[in-house]
Design a protein around this motif. Structure first.
Motif, PDB file in Angstrom:
ATOM      1  N   ALA A 177       0.813  -1.215   0.000  1.00 52.78           N
ATOM      2  CA  ALA A 177       0.000   0.000   0.000  1.00 52.78           C
ATOM      3  C   ALA A 177       0.844   1.261   0.000  1.00 52.78           C
ATOM      4  O   ALA A 177       0.447   2.284  -0.576  1.00 52.78           O
ATOM      5  CB  ALA A 177      -0.917  -0.006   1.224  1.00 52.78           C
ATOM      6  N   GLY A 178       2.015   1.209   0.616  1.00 51.09           N
ATOM      7  CA  GLY A 178       2.822   2.410   0.750  1.00 51.09           C
ATOM      8  C   GLY A 178       3.635   2.788  -0.466  1.00 51.09           C
ATOM      9  O   GLY A 178       4.170   3.902  -0.535  1.00 51.09           O
ATOM     10  N   ILE A 179       3.754   1.887  -1.456  1.00 46.96           N
ATOM     11  CA  ILE A 179       4.626   2.162  -2.606  1.00 46.96           C
ATOM     12  C   ILE A 179       3.796   2.301  -3.887  1.00 46.96           C
ATOM     13  O   ILE A 179       3.224   3.345  -4.145  1.00 46.96           O
ATOM     14  CB  ILE A 179       5.739   1.097  -2.713  1.00 46.96           C
ATOM     15  N   SER A 180       3.667   1.259  -4.688  1.00 45.31           N
ATOM     16  CA  SER A 180       3.013   1.433  -5.994  1.00 45.31           C
ATOM     17  C   SER A 180       1.562   1.891  -5.884  1.00 45.31           C
ATOM     18  O   SER A 180       1.062   2.587  -6.771  1.00 45.31           O
ATOM     19  CB  SER A 180       3.069   0.120  -6.784  1.00 45.31           C
ATOM     20  N   ALA A 181       0.891   1.510  -4.800  1.00 52.15           N
ATOM     21  CA  ALA A 181      -0.507   1.890  -4.648  1.00 52.15           C
ATOM     22  C   ALA A 181      -0.685   3.349  -4.248  1.00 52.15           C
ATOM     23  O   ALA A 181      -1.798   3.866  -4.297  1.00 52.15           O
ATOM     24  CB  ALA A 181      -1.182   0.988  -3.609  1.00 52.15           C
ATOM     25  N   SER A 182       0.427   4.011  -3.861  1.00 52.73           N
ATOM     26  CA  SER A 182       0.325   5.379  -3.351  1.00 52.73           C
ATOM     27  C   SER A 182       1.251   6.379  -4.032  1.00 52.73           C
ATOM     28  O   SER A 182       0.956   7.574  -4.056  1.00 52.73           O
ATOM     29  CB  SER A 182       0.624   5.389  -1.844  1.00 52.73           C
ATOM     30  N   LEU A 183       2.395   5.921  -4.547  1.00 51.10           N
ATOM     31  CA  LEU A 183       3.389   6.834  -5.103  1.00 51.10           C
ATOM     32  C   LEU A 183       3.335   6.868  -6.632  1.00 51.10           C
ATOM     33  O   LEU A 183       2.839   5.935  -7.268  1.00 51.10           O
ATOM     34  CB  LEU A 183       4.794   6.406  -4.667  1.00 51.10           C
ATOM     35  N   GLY A 184       3.889   7.924  -7.215  1.00 50.85           N
ATOM     36  CA  GLY A 184       3.993   8.028  -8.662  1.00 50.85           C
ATOM     37  C   GLY A 184       5.055   7.097  -9.206  1.00 50.85           C
ATOM     38  O   GLY A 184       5.918   6.602  -8.474  1.00 50.85           O
ATOM     39  N   ALA A 185       5.030   6.876 -10.516  1.00 56.08           N
ATOM     40  CA  ALA A 185       5.920   5.906 -11.151  1.00 56.08           C
ATOM     41  C   ALA A 185       7.393   6.241 -10.926  1.00 56.08           C
ATOM     42  O   ALA A 185       8.215   5.358 -10.674  1.00 56.08           O
ATOM     43  CB  ALA A 185       5.620   5.829 -12.645  1.00 56.08           C
ATOM     44  N   ALA A 186       7.766   7.529 -11.008  1.00 55.27           N
ATOM     45  CA  ALA A 186       9.160   7.911 -10.827  1.00 55.27           C
ATOM     46  C   ALA A 186       9.627   7.622  -9.404  1.00 55.27           C
ATOM     47  O   ALA A 186      10.757   7.146  -9.197  1.00 55.27           O
ATOM     48  CB  ALA A 186       9.346   9.388 -11.158  1.00 55.27           C
ATOM     49  N   GLU A 187       8.782   7.899  -8.422  1.00 51.69           N
ATOM     50  CA  GLU A 187       9.133   7.635  -7.034  1.00 51.69           C
ATOM     51  C   GLU A 187       9.224   6.139  -6.768  1.00 51.69           C
ATOM     52  O   GLU A 187      10.097   5.685  -6.029  1.00 51.69           O
ATOM     53  CB  GLU A 187       8.115   8.283  -6.095  1.00 51.69           C
ATOM     54  N   VAL A 188       8.339   5.367  -7.367  1.00 49.86           N
ATOM     55  CA  VAL A 188       8.396   3.914  -7.218  1.00 49.86           C
ATOM     56  C   VAL A 188       9.722   3.382  -7.771  1.00 49.86           C
ATOM     57  O   VAL A 188      10.381   2.545  -7.142  1.00 49.86           O
ATOM     58  CB  VAL A 188       7.208   3.234  -7.921  1.00 49.86           C
ATOM     59  N   GLU A 189      10.118   3.874  -8.933  1.00 51.79           N
ATOM     60  CA  GLU A 189      11.377   3.429  -9.542  1.00 51.79           C
ATOM     61  C   GLU A 189      12.570   3.794  -8.658  1.00 51.79           C
ATOM     62  O   GLU A 189      13.496   2.978  -8.458  1.00 51.79           O
ATOM     63  CB  GLU A 189      11.532   4.051 -10.922  1.00 51.79           C
ATOM     64  N   LYS A 190      12.554   4.994  -8.100  1.00 52.87           N
ATOM     65  CA  LYS A 190      13.648   5.421  -7.225  1.00 52.87           C
ATOM     66  C   LYS A 190      13.672   4.578  -5.952  1.00 52.87           C
ATOM     67  O   LYS A 190      14.744   4.151  -5.498  1.00 52.87           O
ATOM     68  CB  LYS A 190      13.479   6.899  -6.885  1.00 52.87           C
ATOM     69  N   PHE A 191      12.512   4.353  -5.373  1.00 53.48           N
ATOM     70  CA  PHE A 191      12.439   3.509  -4.177  1.00 53.48           C
ATOM     71  C   PHE A 191      12.992   2.120  -4.458  1.00 53.48           C
ATOM     72  O   PHE A 191      13.785   1.573  -3.677  1.00 53.48           O
ATOM     73  CB  PHE A 191      10.986   3.389  -3.701  1.00 53.48           C
ATOM     74  N   ASP A 192      12.567   1.528  -5.571  1.00 54.94           N
ATOM     75  CA  ASP A 192      12.985   0.165  -5.896  1.00 54.94           C
ATOM     76  C   ASP A 192      14.504   0.082  -6.052  1.00 54.94           C
ATOM     77  O   ASP A 192      15.130  -0.893  -5.615  1.00 54.94           O
ATOM     78  CB  ASP A 192      12.288  -0.288  -7.181  1.00 54.94           C
ATOM     79  N   ALA A 193      15.105   1.101  -6.649  1.00 54.27           N
ATOM     80  CA  ALA A 193      16.564   1.103  -6.811  1.00 54.27           C
ATOM     81  C   ALA A 193      17.259   1.174  -5.453  1.00 54.27           C
ATOM     82  O   ALA A 193      18.265   0.485  -5.212  1.00 54.27           O
ATOM     83  CB  ALA A 193      16.984   2.281  -7.682  1.00 54.27           C
ATOM     84  N   GLU A 194      16.719   1.966  -4.551  1.00 58.41           N
ATOM     85  CA  GLU A 194      17.328   2.071  -3.223  1.00 58.41           C
ATOM     86  C   GLU A 194      17.140   0.787  -2.423  1.00 58.41           C
ATOM     87  O   GLU A 194      18.040   0.362  -1.687  1.00 58.41           O
ATOM     88  CB  GLU A 194      16.755   3.271  -2.471  1.00 58.41           C
ATOM     89  N   LEU A 195      15.982   0.149  -2.562  1.00 59.73           N
ATOM     90  CA  LEU A 195      15.776  -1.124  -1.875  1.00 59.73           C
ATOM     91  C   LEU A 195      16.705  -2.186  -2.440  1.00 59.73           C
ATOM     92  O   LEU A 195      17.271  -2.998  -1.685  1.00 59.73           O
ATOM     93  CB  LEU A 195      14.317  -1.573  -1.994  1.00 59.73           C
ATOM     94  N   ALA A 196      16.894  -2.201  -3.762  1.00 56.43           N
ATOM     95  CA  ALA A 196      17.820  -3.159  -4.372  1.00 56.43           C
ATOM     96  C   ALA A 196      19.231  -2.979  -3.815  1.00 56.43           C
ATOM     97  O   ALA A 196      19.923  -3.966  -3.502  1.00 56.43           O
ATOM     98  CB  ALA A 196      17.817  -2.994  -5.892  1.00 56.43           C
ATOM     99  N   ALA A 197      19.666  -1.737  -3.670  1.00 52.44           N
ATOM    100  CA  ALA A 197      21.004  -1.472  -3.131  1.00 52.44           C
ATOM    101  C   ALA A 197      21.093  -1.901  -1.668  1.00 52.44           C
ATOM    102  O   ALA A 197      22.105  -2.478  -1.233  1.00 52.44           O
ATOM    103  CB  ALA A 197      21.333   0.012  -3.279  1.00 52.44           C
ATOM    104  N   LEU A 198      20.044  -1.633  -0.894  1.00 52.90           N
ATOM    105  CA  LEU A 198      20.016  -2.038   0.518  1.00 52.90           C
ATOM    106  C   LEU A 198      20.138  -3.556   0.653  1.00 52.90           C
ATOM    107  O   LEU A 198      20.901  -4.066   1.491  1.00 52.90           O
ATOM    108  CB  LEU A 198      18.718  -1.533   1.158  1.00 52.90           C
ATOM    109  N   LEU A 199      19.398  -4.279  -0.181  1.00 55.11           N
ATOM    110  CA  LEU A 199      19.436  -5.743  -0.110  1.00 55.11           C
ATOM    111  C   LEU A 199      20.798  -6.277  -0.547  1.00 55.11           C
ATOM    112  O   LEU A 199      21.313  -7.237   0.045  1.00 55.11           O
ATOM    113  CB  LEU A 199      18.327  -6.338  -0.984  1.00 55.11           C
ATOM    114  N   ALA A 200      21.388  -5.674  -1.567  1.00 57.86           N
ATOM    115  CA  ALA A 200      22.700  -6.130  -2.042  1.00 57.86           C
ATOM    116  C   ALA A 200      23.767  -5.958  -0.959  1.00 57.86           C
ATOM    117  O   ALA A 200      24.656  -6.802  -0.797  1.00 57.86           O
ATOM    118  CB  ALA A 200      23.094  -5.370  -3.303  1.00 57.86           C
ATOM    119  N   ARG A 201      23.654  -4.873  -0.199  1.00 60.82           N
ATOM    120  CA  ARG A 201      24.622  -4.627   0.876  1.00 60.82           C
ATOM    121  C   ARG A 201      24.434  -5.579   2.060  1.00 60.82           C
ATOM    122  O   ARG A 201      25.411  -6.091   2.616  1.00 60.82           O
ATOM    123  CB  ARG A 201      24.488  -3.188   1.399  1.00 60.82           C
ATOM    124  N   ASN A 202      23.196  -5.800   2.432  1.00 61.78           N
ATOM    125  CA  ASN A 202      22.914  -6.500   3.684  1.00 61.78           C
ATOM    126  C   ASN A 202      22.488  -7.950   3.522  1.00 61.78           C
ATOM    127  O   ASN A 202      22.616  -8.735   4.469  1.00 61.78           O
ATOM    128  CB  ASN A 202      21.821  -5.744   4.451  1.00 61.78           C
TER     129      ASN A 202
END
Length: 255
Positions: free
Chosen positions: A210-235
Motif C-alpha cells: 500500500a505504501g509504494i506502488s498503490a500510493s506513489l507516482g511511477a518515478a518515485e516507485v522506480e527510485k524507491f525500488d533502486a534504493e531497496l535493491a542497493a540495501l538488499l545487495a549490501r545486507n
C-alpha cells in the motif's frame, strides 16, 4: 494515509506476494470452518490468494473487491491453478447477496481497509445460521535490525504517511468487530514462520504494498525500488532471504 489504488499493484501483487500456506487451510477445515461443500465469500479478495486456496479444496467460492484490475489478475492465476472463482466488483460493506447465503465469509489481510462495523454486520446478514466469519492476517514481522525493519524505514522515508508498520496485528480489533456484530464462539490462533524470498521477489512484494506502488507516482516507485535493491545487495547478498511472518486468524459464529 489516503486510500491506495490497488489496480496499480496488480502485476507485482500477483507475482510476488506469498499466499496462505497449505497447513492454514488444513487447520481451518479441522476447526470446522469449511468443508468441500461450503459456499464461501472472500471479501477484499485482491488477486484471489485466499479464495483460490479454498477453491482448490473443493469449496464454491466467490471473491469481491473494489479493484477490478486485481481480480483480472486473480482470474489468470485461477486458470493456471485449474479452478473457477466468481468475482464481483462490490464493497465488503454492501455486497448485495441474499440473506443467509454463505457458509463462510473470509477476509485475508484486508479487514483494516473496511468500515469494520458495517462489514461485520453485512457478513452476519449473508451468513447462514452456524456459519462463520474468518478474518486472517498474514503479515511480515519487523524485528530489530532485520530485513523488514530496514524495508519499513525505507518505505517511511519515501512515504511518511504510511503507517501500516505500526499497527497492532494481534487481532484485538478484529475480535472486537466480531463481538460488536453479535458473533459468538469467538476464537483465534497465531503462528510465526519464515517465508523465503529472493531479493528480486522481496522488491516486488514491497512494490506491491500500500505504501509504494498503490500510493506513489511511477518515478518515485522506480527510485524507491533502486534504493531497496542497493540495501538488499549490501545486507543480504545471497539468493534467499528468510522473512519472518505471522498468521493471526480470528473467527466467530453466527447463531
Amino acid at each position: 494515509m489516503k486510500a491506495p489504488d490497488w489496480n496499480r499493484t496488480a502485476e507485482d501483487y500477483a507475482r510476488h506476494r506469498a499466499g496462505f500456506p497449505g497447513w492454514f487451510y488444513e487447520r481451518a477445515a479441522t476447526l470446522g470452518l469449511f468443508s468441500p461443500t461450503s459456499r464461501i465469500l472472500d471479501l477484499g479478495t485482491g488477486t484471489g490468494h485466499l479464495a483460490r486456496g479454498f477453491a482448490l479444496r473443493g469449496a464454491k467460492v466467490t471473491g469481491i473487491d473494489i479493484a477490478p484490475g486485481m481480480m483480472e489478475s486473480a482470474s489468470t492465476l485461477d486458470a493456471e491453478a485449474g479452478v473457477a472463482i466468481d468475482y464481483k466488483v462490490v464493497p465488503a460493506e454492501a455486497t448485495g447477496f441474499p440473506d443467509a447465503y454463505f457458509d463462510l465469509v473470509t477476509a485475508g489481510t484486508c479487514w483494516h481497509w473496511f468500515d469494520a462495523a458495517k462489514a461485520a454486520a453485512e457478513s452476519r446478514r449473508i451468513l447462514r445460521a452456524q456459519g462463520h466469519l474468518l478474518i486472517a492476517n498474514l503479515i511480515w514481522l519487523s524485528l530489530p535490525g532485520n530485513v523488514v525493519a530496514m524495508t519499513e524505514a525505507l518505505i517511511r522515508a519515501f512515504n511518511p504517511n504510511w503507517n501500516l508498520g505500526e499497527r497492532d496485528w494481534q487481532g484485538a480489533a478484529e475480535l472486537a468487530s466480531l463481538a460488536e456484530a453479535g458473533f459468538t464462539s469467538r476464537e483465534s490462533f497465531s503462528v510465526d514462520y519464515d517465508i523465503p524470498y529472493s531479493p528480486e521477489a522481496w522488491r516486488g512484494r514491497i512494490r506491491a504494498s500500500a505504501g509504494i506502488s498503490a500510493s506513489l507516482g511511477a518515478a518515485e516507485v522506480e527510485k524507491f525500488d533502486a534504493e531497496l535493491a542497493a540495501l538488499l545487495a549490501r545486507n543480504y547478498p545471497g539468493d534467499v532471504i528468510q522473512v519472518p511472518h505471522r498468521i493471526v486468524a480470528i473467527w466467530g459464529q453466527k447463531q
